[in-house]
Design a protein around this motif. Sequence first.
Motif, short mmCIF file in Angstrom:
data_model
loop_
_atom_site.label_atom_id
_atom_site.label_comp_id
_atom_site.label_asym_id
_atom_site.label_seq_id
_atom_site.Cartn_x
_atom_site.Cartn_y
_atom_site.Cartn_z
N GLY A 151 46.42 44.42 31.75
CA GLY A 151 45.09 45.02 31.81
C GLY A 151 44.64 45.28 33.22
O GLY A 151 45.05 44.58 34.15
N GLY A 152 43.81 46.28 33.40
CA GLY A 152 43.34 46.64 34.73
C GLY A 152 44.38 47.46 35.47
O GLY A 152 45.47 47.73 34.95
N ARG A 153 44.02 47.83 36.68
CA ARG A 153 44.90 48.69 37.47
C ARG A 153 45.69 47.89 38.49
O ARG A 153 45.25 46.82 38.92
CB ARG A 153 44.04 49.75 38.20
CG ARG A 153 43.22 50.59 37.26
CD ARG A 153 42.02 51.23 37.93
NE ARG A 153 41.02 50.24 38.36
CZ ARG A 153 39.86 50.54 38.93
NH1 ARG A 153 39.55 51.80 39.14
NH2 ARG A 153 39.03 49.60 39.30
N GLY A 154 46.84 48.42 38.87
CA GLY A 154 47.65 47.78 39.90
C GLY A 154 48.46 48.85 40.62
O GLY A 154 48.43 50.03 40.25
N ASP A 176 34.17 46.53 38.26
CA ASP A 176 32.80 46.02 38.18
C ASP A 176 32.82 44.66 37.49
O ASP A 176 33.18 44.55 36.32
CB ASP A 176 31.97 47.03 37.36
CG ASP A 176 30.52 46.62 37.17
OD1 ASP A 176 30.23 45.40 37.25
OD2 ASP A 176 29.68 47.50 36.91
N ASN A 177 32.42 43.62 38.22
CA ASN A 177 32.50 42.25 37.68
C ASN A 177 31.12 41.64 37.41
O ASN A 177 30.98 40.42 37.33
CB ASN A 177 33.26 41.35 38.67
CG ASN A 177 34.70 41.80 38.84
OD1 ASN A 177 35.41 41.98 37.85
ND2 ASN A 177 35.14 42.00 40.07
N GLU A 178 30.10 42.50 37.30
CA GLU A 178 28.73 41.98 37.19
C GLU A 178 28.54 41.05 35.98
O GLU A 178 28.02 39.94 36.12
CB GLU A 178 27.72 43.12 37.11
CG GLU A 178 26.29 42.62 37.08
CD GLU A 178 25.26 43.75 37.03
OE1 GLU A 178 25.43 44.68 36.23
OE2 GLU A 178 24.31 43.67 37.81
N VAL A 220 22.08 48.17 45.61
CA VAL A 220 22.33 46.74 45.82
C VAL A 220 23.11 46.16 44.66
O VAL A 220 24.12 45.45 44.83
CB VAL A 220 20.97 46.01 46.00
CG1 VAL A 220 21.11 44.52 45.77
CG2 VAL A 220 20.41 46.29 47.39
N ARG A 221 22.68 46.50 43.47
CA ARG A 221 23.29 45.93 42.27
C ARG A 221 24.73 46.40 42.12
O ARG A 221 25.64 45.62 41.80
CB ARG A 221 22.46 46.37 41.07
CG ARG A 221 22.66 45.54 39.87
CD ARG A 221 21.78 45.99 38.74
NE ARG A 221 22.41 45.62 37.48
CZ ARG A 221 21.96 45.99 36.30
NH1 ARG A 221 20.87 46.73 36.21
NH2 ARG A 221 22.60 45.60 35.21
N ALA A 222 24.97 47.68 42.38
CA ALA A 222 26.34 48.23 42.24
C ALA A 222 27.28 47.56 43.22
O ALA A 222 28.44 47.26 42.91
CB ALA A 222 26.32 49.73 42.46
#
Length: 328
Positions: A14-17, A201-203, A245-247
Amino acid sequence: MSNSFFVQKTTSYGGRGLFSTKPIPKDTLLHISVSPYASVVYRRYRKEVCAQCFSYAFESNRNCWNIKHEFNGSSSYFCSDICKEDWQSTQNVDGLAAQCVAALDKLEKTMKKRLEIEPETIFLSTSNITMEEIDSAWKKAEGTSLKAVSKELLNELELDTARFLTSAIIRRHLENTYPSSSPTDPHFVTGTWSQVLELQDNELVYSQATPYALSSRILVYLFIRSALWFSVPVLRPYLKTSDTVRALLAREQGNAFGLYEVIGDTEMLGYGVFSSGSYFNHDCSPNIRKERDGRSMKFYAKRDIEPNEELCINYIDIDDVVAANDAT
Ligand SMILES: C[S@@+](CC[C@H](N)C(=O)[O-])C[C@H]1O[C@@H](n2cnc3c(N)ncnc32)[C@H](O)[C@@H]1O
């Protein structure tokens, strides 16, 4: 993120590499992230670490750097006149970096005591916080008056976070005001805001792991907005809502690199987001090592690499020249 050595692909987990496209001999330089989009030198190192190239005075047998740029009682420190000039032309464009440092310092000095934000005005959850609750907390913060937060005292970590976020706000403004026309433009070498937004994005994951951190992060946003709103009005478009800020906070987690001293490799002097360097995943036996060279992060083959190998760094190996993702 691809170049002549590697291509970006989805990983099996999963995710990019990043994956090699050809044999790569040991010690080949595969990629340079020339300059961070956003960065901070920790306040306690302000006089000891060059604001431009991050060189550490102690590595040159000195206690501090004494080449300064002063504005309204606040100073930035440099290891050489060349670094000071580079900083003037790339970071202090229109005097913004110096104005922001002075405005943040001024607000900090006028604060008297820390008033915790009432939990119910921000959010209620302590675990399993949802995206709706996070959205609602930030929206409420946007409606909070500047005066109401002007007496909030931030802790050391929050003050450093404020400086980190401010560096990105300045960069965004410069990117919008002076569109890139040559590879020497600051936002050409730092990458662009849209490249920052492409980072993972890990928010939600982070907020669920550390729900108590949300009010601290909102407090930092309110502090920056309060400090810069009247002192540096050109930055209001990036402060009016919490979006910028949030991003950045959502991506700093899991994507920032620690800025370590180069020789001793033990002191973490600050941290930065280097967008193009953030697609190397972690492996405990990595085939890539990274080295900081001034403002740049360089990525080298640690051994001979076969085609179609995933290219990984070690996020935590203390033997590596710098440890990744430990700023968070
Ligand atoms: C710097 S980013 C690397 C690029 C990221 N995979 C992406 O898609 O943007 C770090 C994040 O990648 C993921 N990651 C890195 N190494 C991993 C691994 N060995 N196994 C699983 N996930 C990993 C984690 O989510 C981590 O927070």
